[in-house]
Design a protein around this motif. Sequence first.
Motif, PDB file in Angstrom:
ATOM      1  N   SER A  59     -17.131   7.350  -0.326  1.00  0.00           N
ATOM      2  CA  SER A  59     -16.208   8.390   0.149  1.00  0.00           C
ATOM      3  C   SER A  59     -15.321   7.909   1.289  1.00  0.00           C
ATOM      4  CB  SER A  59     -17.004   9.627   0.607  1.00  0.00           C
ATOM      5  OG  SER A  59     -17.814   9.318   1.736  1.00  0.00           O
ATOM      6  N   PHE A  60     -15.282   6.613   1.518  1.00  0.00           N
ATOM      7  CA  PHE A  60     -14.504   6.034   2.623  1.00  0.00           C
ATOM      8  C   PHE A  60     -13.026   6.395   2.491  1.00  0.00           C
ATOM      9  CE2 PHE A  60     -11.929   2.745   4.552  1.00  0.00           C
ATOM     10  CZ  PHE A  60     -12.559   2.502   5.765  1.00  0.00           C
ATOM     11  N   THR A  61     -12.404   6.720   3.610  1.00  0.00           N
ATOM     12  CA  THR A  61     -10.950   6.904   3.669  1.00  0.00           C
ATOM     13  C   THR A  61     -10.417   6.200   4.905  1.00  0.00           C
ATOM     14  OG1 THR A  61     -11.006   8.919   5.014  1.00  0.00           O
ATOM     15  CG2 THR A  61     -11.132   9.204   2.604  1.00  0.00           C
ATOM     16  N   LEU A  62      -9.136   5.951   4.910  1.00  0.00           N
ATOM     17  CA  LEU A  62      -8.492   5.473   6.134  1.00  0.00           C
ATOM     18  C   LEU A  62      -8.600   6.552   7.207  1.00  0.00           C
ATOM     19  CD1 LEU A  62      -5.176   3.860   4.802  1.00  0.00           C
ATOM     20  CD2 LEU A  62      -7.307   2.687   5.457  1.00  0.00           C
ATOM     21  N   VAL A  63      -8.627   6.127   8.470  1.00  0.00           N
ATOM     22  CA  VAL A  63      -8.594   7.103   9.565  1.00  0.00           C
ATOM     23  C   VAL A  63      -7.211   7.145  10.206  1.00  0.00           C
ATOM     24  CG1 VAL A  63     -11.050   6.915  10.028  1.00  0.00           C
ATOM     25  CG2 VAL A  63      -9.456   5.423  11.243  1.00  0.00           C
ATOM     26  N   THR A  64      -6.301   6.315   9.736  1.00  0.00           N
ATOM     27  CA  THR A  64      -4.905   6.360  10.158  1.00  0.00           C
ATOM     28  C   THR A  64      -4.058   6.732   8.943  1.00  0.00           C
ATOM     29  OG1 THR A  64      -4.757   3.972   9.782  1.00  0.00           O
ATOM     30  CG2 THR A  64      -5.140   4.709  12.039  1.00  0.00           C
ATOM     31  N   PRO A  65      -2.946   7.423   9.140  1.00  0.00           N
ATOM     32  CA  PRO A  65      -2.150   7.884   8.002  1.00  0.00           C
ATOM     33  C   PRO A  65      -1.569   6.728   7.192  1.00  0.00           C
ATOM     34  CG  PRO A  65      -1.035   8.362  10.086  1.00  0.00           C
ATOM     35  CD  PRO A  65      -2.406   7.903  10.431  1.00  0.00           C
ATOM     36  N   ASN A  66      -1.313   7.007   5.940  1.00  0.00           N
ATOM     37  CA  ASN A  66      -0.864   5.974   5.011  1.00  0.00           C
ATOM     38  C   ASN A  66       0.409   5.271   5.451  1.00  0.00           C
ATOM     39  OD1 ASN A  66      -3.023   6.637   3.327  1.00  0.00           O
ATOM     40  ND2 ASN A  66      -1.824   8.132   2.169  1.00  0.00           N
ATOM     41  N   TRP A  67       1.298   5.973   6.137  1.00  0.00           N
ATOM     42  CA  TRP A  67       2.564   5.346   6.518  1.00  0.00           C
ATOM     43  C   TRP A  67       2.355   4.175   7.459  1.00  0.00           C
ATOM     44  CZ3 TRP A  67       3.623   5.020  11.609  1.00  0.00           C
ATOM     45  CH2 TRP A  67       3.073   5.978  12.480  1.00  0.00           C
ATOM     46  N   GLN A  68       1.179   4.105   8.092  1.00  0.00           N
ATOM     47  CA  GLN A  68       0.913   2.972   8.976  1.00  0.00           C
ATOM     48  C   GLN A  68       0.525   1.709   8.217  1.00  0.00           C
ATOM     49  OE1 GLN A  68      -1.724   3.348  12.318  1.00  0.00           O
ATOM     50  NE2 GLN A  68      -0.005   3.856  13.612  1.00  0.00           N
ATOM     51  N   CYS A  69       0.377   1.793   6.925  1.00  0.00           N
ATOM     52  CA  CYS A  69       0.070   0.599   6.129  1.00  0.00           C
ATOM     53  C   CYS A  69       1.355  -0.197   5.970  1.00  0.00           C
ATOM     54  CB  CYS A  69      -0.501   0.995   4.774  1.00  0.00           C
ATOM     55  SG  CYS A  69      -2.088   1.828   4.881  1.00  0.00           S
ATOM     56  N   GLN A  70       1.505  -1.232   6.775  1.00  0.00           N
ATOM     57  CA  GLN A  70       2.749  -1.996   6.835  1.00  0.00           C
ATOM     58  C   GLN A  70       2.456  -3.487   6.745  1.00  0.00           C
ATOM     59  OE1 GLN A  70       5.865  -0.729   7.050  1.00  0.00           O
ATOM     60  NE2 GLN A  70       5.227   1.419   7.149  1.00  0.00           N
ATOM     61  N   TYR A  78       5.443  -5.210   2.508  1.00  0.00           N
ATOM     62  CA  TYR A  78       4.692  -4.425   1.542  1.00  0.00           C
ATOM     63  C   TYR A  78       4.229  -3.118   2.185  1.00  0.00           C
ATOM     64  CZ  TYR A  78       1.801  -3.583  -2.565  1.00  0.00           C
ATOM     65  OH  TYR A  78       1.264  -3.057  -3.714  1.00  0.00           O
ATOM     66  N   PRO A  79       5.175  -2.244   2.520  1.00  0.00           N
ATOM     67  CA  PRO A  79       4.788  -0.963   3.114  1.00  0.00           C
ATOM     68  C   PRO A  79       4.200  -0.023   2.076  1.00  0.00           C
ATOM     69  CG  PRO A  79       7.136  -1.011   2.712  1.00  0.00           C
ATOM     70  CD  PRO A  79       6.629  -2.386   2.375  1.00  0.00           C
ATOM     71  N   TYR A  80       3.471   0.967   2.540  1.00  0.00           N
ATOM     72  CA  TYR A  80       2.961   2.007   1.646  1.00  0.00           C
ATOM     73  C   TYR A  80       4.145   2.675   0.950  1.00  0.00           C
ATOM     74  CZ  TYR A  80       0.984   6.484   0.143  1.00  0.00           C
ATOM     75  OH  TYR A  80       0.601   7.570  -0.587  1.00  0.00           O
ATOM     76  N   SER A  81       4.054   2.841  -0.361  1.00  0.00           N
ATOM     77  CA  SER A  81       5.173   3.406  -1.118  1.00  0.00           C
ATOM     78  C   SER A  81       4.750   4.602  -1.958  1.00  0.00           C
ATOM     79  CB  SER A  81       5.784   2.327  -2.025  1.00  0.00           C
ATOM     80  OG  SER A  81       4.811   1.819  -2.929  1.00  0.00           O
ATOM     81  N   GLY A  82       3.573   5.169  -1.659  1.00  0.00           N
ATOM     82  CA  GLY A  82       3.098   6.303  -2.426  1.00  0.00           C
ATOM     83  C   GLY A  82       3.780   7.603  -2.043  1.00  0.00           C
ATOM     84  N   ASP A  83       3.280   8.702  -2.592  1.00  0.00           N
ATOM     85  CA  ASP A  83       3.912  10.001  -2.382  1.00  0.00           C
ATOM     86  C   ASP A  83       3.205  10.839  -1.315  1.00  0.00           C
ATOM     87  OD1 ASP A  83       1.573  10.577  -3.681  1.00  0.00           O
ATOM     88  OD2 ASP A  83       2.499  11.569  -5.409  1.00  0.00           O
ATOM     89  N   ASP A  84       2.307  10.216  -0.534  1.00  0.00           N
ATOM     90  CA  ASP A  84       1.579  10.962   0.487  1.00  0.00           C
ATOM     91  C   ASP A  84       1.511  10.151   1.783  1.00  0.00           C
ATOM     92  OD1 ASP A  84       0.096  12.930   1.720  1.00  0.00           O
ATOM     93  OD2 ASP A  84      -1.804  12.367   0.782  1.00  0.00           O
ATOM     94  N   PRO A  85       2.655   9.898   2.407  1.00  0.00           N
ATOM     95  CA  PRO A  85       2.657   9.037   3.602  1.00  0.00           C
ATOM     96  C   PRO A  85       1.831   9.585   4.753  1.00  0.00           C
ATOM     97  CG  PRO A  85       4.757  10.168   3.344  1.00  0.00           C
ATOM     98  CD  PRO A  85       4.001  10.393   2.085  1.00  0.00           C
ATOM     99  N   ASN A  86       1.680  10.898   4.834  1.00  0.00           N
ATOM    100  CA  ASN A  86       0.908  11.489   5.921  1.00  0.00           C
ATOM    101  C   ASN A  86      -0.554  11.721   5.554  1.00  0.00           C
ATOM    102  OD1 ASN A  86       3.103  11.751   7.815  1.00  0.00           O
ATOM    103  ND2 ASN A  86       3.900  13.351   6.479  1.00  0.00           N
TER     104      ASN A  86
END
Length: 416
Positions: free
Chosen positions: A48-59, A63-71
Amino acid sequence: MKHYDVIIVGGGQAGLSVSYYCQKQQLTHLVLEKSTLMNAWQNKRWDSFTLVTPNWQCQLPDYPYSGDDPNGFMNRDQILQYLDGFRRKVNAPVREHCEVRKIQFNQTVYQVSCDVDTFTADQVVVASGSYQQPIIPDYAQRLPHHIQQLHSEQYKNPQQLNDGAVLVVGSGQSGSQIAEDLHLAGKHVFLAVGDAPRCARFYRGRDVVDWLTEMKYYDIPVDQHPLREGVRDNTNHYVTGRDGGRDIDLRRFALEGMELFGKLEGFDGERLHFSNNLNRVLDNADKTYNSINQRIDQYIDVSGAQATTASRYMPVWRCPRERGCLDLAQSGITSVIWSIGFRPDYQWLDVPVFNGKGYPQHARGVTTYPGLYFIGLPWLYTWGSGRFSGVDRDARYLVDVLSAGQLQARHSTLSA
């Protein structure tokens, strides 16, 4: 022996980021990985692991995050998909299942000895991280044999545990989230709380990470932080990205039946012994929580940023009587999860660049030893150095230094 300009030890996001920029600088290099690329993400995270920082910080590099849920907060499968795309983009020269056994500096070059081969290189980048040797206390050996024991990196889900109660030791990011995972699954959880701080997930209408980014907190270099290099010893704040992100409030868990204790100190053969510091560490965690929010309040007042009403966290529970010991047999505990961190293990690196605690001494990843560098460590340069948000900047910087060093090495060879 095959010779390279650069040998990179470690095939995680940090090592591949260095490879990406080495390719741009046309440096001959090889990534050595003792298992498989991104092994820690594939095999050392719970289900059930998730990031603890929002997706937009994946930089990661280009190769930045390009999905539909940046927050939002990617779950484990989504993280693996993101990293697999980065792996394919970099297409690094890699030797997997090639464990480094020793690195020595022989006058002018580094000799890198692996279990299956030996290489030489002008320069070496250590990208193996600092989470290497799981910490399990000596007294764990005295626990009864029927007690199932796991380290946090081995935990996958509640179903892998024995029937009965579980003791989670440590309340940092991993410990608090694993305790929550077990609690939500209906397990009877005992939690030995450490001194980790906590922070809000959302405050005044925005993710706290958004506020701190706007406040330039994540751009502060370690040499300008109030704690200087001491900040590298700090425990990460506990919070979660689960179910869209929320606070982790251990006091609320206690109201719901989780049993909280202070720091676990030992086991005498019958009873577990804890420090009587539970209320103090909970108060300190809340103090940090409110302090971060107050700094956001101050920023909003000065900047005039739009925000919702300010608030202050008030404890929803306090331990009425702290318990210093717990009878193991009577507790019903059948499993223990050790979540008290890792210690570094660089025994294979035969170069004198370590302090008394075994951590490398460096300035922005550059050691005093010619041609030896580190990347991917917490607060290597900024808060984001050990995360998806800051490794790009660190890799670009290091490869610029590497490139300059390689020009010097080639010049010296030609002169000789």
